[in-house]
Write an enzyme that holds these catalytic residues in place. Structure first.
Site, PDB file in Angstrom:
ATOM      1  N   VAL A 175      63.508 -21.921   9.275  1.00  0.00           N
ATOM      2  CA  VAL A 175      62.850 -20.997  10.208  1.00  0.00           C
ATOM      3  C   VAL A 175      62.843 -21.525  11.646  1.00  0.00           C
ATOM      4  CG1 VAL A 175      61.369 -19.960   8.432  1.00  0.00           C
ATOM      5  CG2 VAL A 175      60.493 -21.863   9.810  1.00  0.00           C
ATOM      6  N   SER A 225      45.759 -20.926  10.712  1.00  0.00           N
ATOM      7  CA  SER A 225      44.912 -21.947  10.057  1.00  0.00           C
ATOM      8  C   SER A 225      43.568 -22.032  10.765  1.00  0.00           C
ATOM      9  CB  SER A 225      45.596 -23.313  10.137  1.00  0.00           C
ATOM     10  OG  SER A 225      44.691 -24.326   9.755  1.00  0.00           O
ATOM     11  N   TYR A 268      49.709 -29.314  15.390  1.00  0.00           N
ATOM     12  CA  TYR A 268      49.470 -28.266  14.392  1.00  0.00           C
ATOM     13  C   TYR A 268      48.455 -27.239  14.928  1.00  0.00           C
ATOM     14  CZ  TYR A 268      48.441 -26.461   9.651  1.00  0.00           C
ATOM     15  OH  TYR A 268      48.273 -25.674   8.538  1.00  0.00           O
ATOM     16  N   ALA A 269      47.373 -27.739  15.534  1.00  0.00           N
ATOM     17  CA  ALA A 269      46.344 -26.838  16.064  1.00  0.00           C
ATOM     18  C   ALA A 269      46.917 -25.956  17.169  1.00  0.00           C
ATOM     19  CB  ALA A 269      45.163 -27.654  16.598  1.00  0.00           C
ATOM     20  N   ILE A 283      43.191 -25.580   1.555  1.00  0.00           N
ATOM     21  CA  ILE A 283      43.682 -24.959   0.327  1.00  0.00           C
ATOM     22  C   ILE A 283      44.381 -26.033  -0.504  1.00  0.00           C
ATOM     23  CG2 ILE A 283      45.099 -23.062  -0.609  1.00  0.00           C
ATOM     24  CD1 ILE A 283      42.824 -22.074   1.255  1.00  0.00           C
TER      25      ILE A 283
END
Ligand code: NAP
Length: 251
Positions: free
Chosen positions: A68, A146, A159-160, A192
């Site tokens: 991706v 997230s 990531y944030a 998760i």
């Protein structure tokens, strides 16, 4: 209003062979949709494993190779899916990676790798499917963001930033394509129970559980059910929204 049975719908789930993506692929295939899992070469085998658990729905699960983070590969995979199945109704941008370090220790490569997969990836996939969805005058796009994109997290600046950016991308594309009967929403899971979480230090997992009002990790299926709700024909008035599925960790 476009209304087709799920048996005539085609879904693309990026990183859809395991974890949250695996649960989404499985639920959509079990409910009757044709599901194209888009993933890295290693995911071909994982998709086969997933297929073994599907019994009667197994023929509806297909694998397409693509990174991706590479627009050319996204476009080629999407062209292949449309050529084979005739349409794309649902896009679930699920593929994601982590490369955790505090900002002082994070390398530029770690920053860029996460932004490339987690933010540029959804942009590339959306760009690749939109012409098809506009021609159909129907589409449902669900971006897996997230809780970390909403509240930040120690050691996860890359990531944030990517997951927060994904919320901005969601809202903007939702505005641009609302007239084409395409909805674009984000789902923001908390912690998760997947391989991604298992890679965290055990103290970090324990802390996440202790800070979660539900006092447990979420299950991939709990995220999949929310995605299933958002792609439904009856969810056509829900767009540009961010749905939490986080056990109350962030409200
Ligand atoms: P996971 O178990 O690590 O699975 C991630 C999937 O993405 C894998 O199938 C992986 O393929 C695929 N992928 C990674 N890079 C890719 C690329 N460049 N091109 C195509 N596919 C790629 O993760 P997960 O926990 O299920 O997470 C799924 C999504 O939910 C991610 O976007 C994640 O950020 C988000 N999320 C997870 C949590 C959590 O607690 N688990 C919480 C909030 C949000 P390989 O198998 O080849 O690695």
């Amino acid at each position: 209003m476009s209304s087709l049975p799920l048996e005539k719908r085609v879904a693309v789930v990026t990183g859809g062979s395991r974890g949250i993506g695996g649960a989404i692929s499985r639920l959509l295939a079990e409910d009757g949709a044709t599901v194209a899992v888009l993933g890295l070469p290693i995911d071909r085998e994982r998709t086969e494993t997933l297929r073994l658990h599907l019994n009667g729905s197994a023929p509806r699960l297909h694998f397409y190779e693509g990174d991706v983070g590479d627009f050319g590969e996204c476009r080629r995979a999407v062209e292949g899916i449309v050529a084979e199945h005739g349409r794309i109704d649902y896009l679930v941008n699920n593929a994601g990676i982590t490369r955790d370090h505090t900002v002082r220790k994070m390398t530029v490569d770690e920053w860029q790798a996460v932004l490339q997969v987690n933010l540029s990836g959804p942009f590339f996939m959306i760009k690749a499917v939109l012409d098809t969805m506009v021609a159909q005058q129907f589409g449902r796009i669900v971006n897996i963001s997230s809780v970390v994109g909403q509240g930040g997290n120690f050691g996860q600046a890359n990531y944030a930033a990517a997951k927060a950016g994904l919320i901005g991308l969601t809202k903007t594309v939702a505005l641009e394509v609302a007239k084409n009967r395409i909805t674009v929403n984000a789902v923001a899971p908390g912690f998760i129970d997947t391989e991604m979480t298992k890679a965290m230090p055990s103290e970090a997992i324990e802390m996440a559980i202790s800070q979660t009002p539900k006092r447990r990790l979420g299950q991939p299926e709990e995220v999949a059910h929310l995605v299933r709700f958002l792609i439904d024909d009856n969810a056509g008035y829900i767009t540009g929204a961010v749905y939490n599925v986080n056990g109350g960790w962030y409200m």
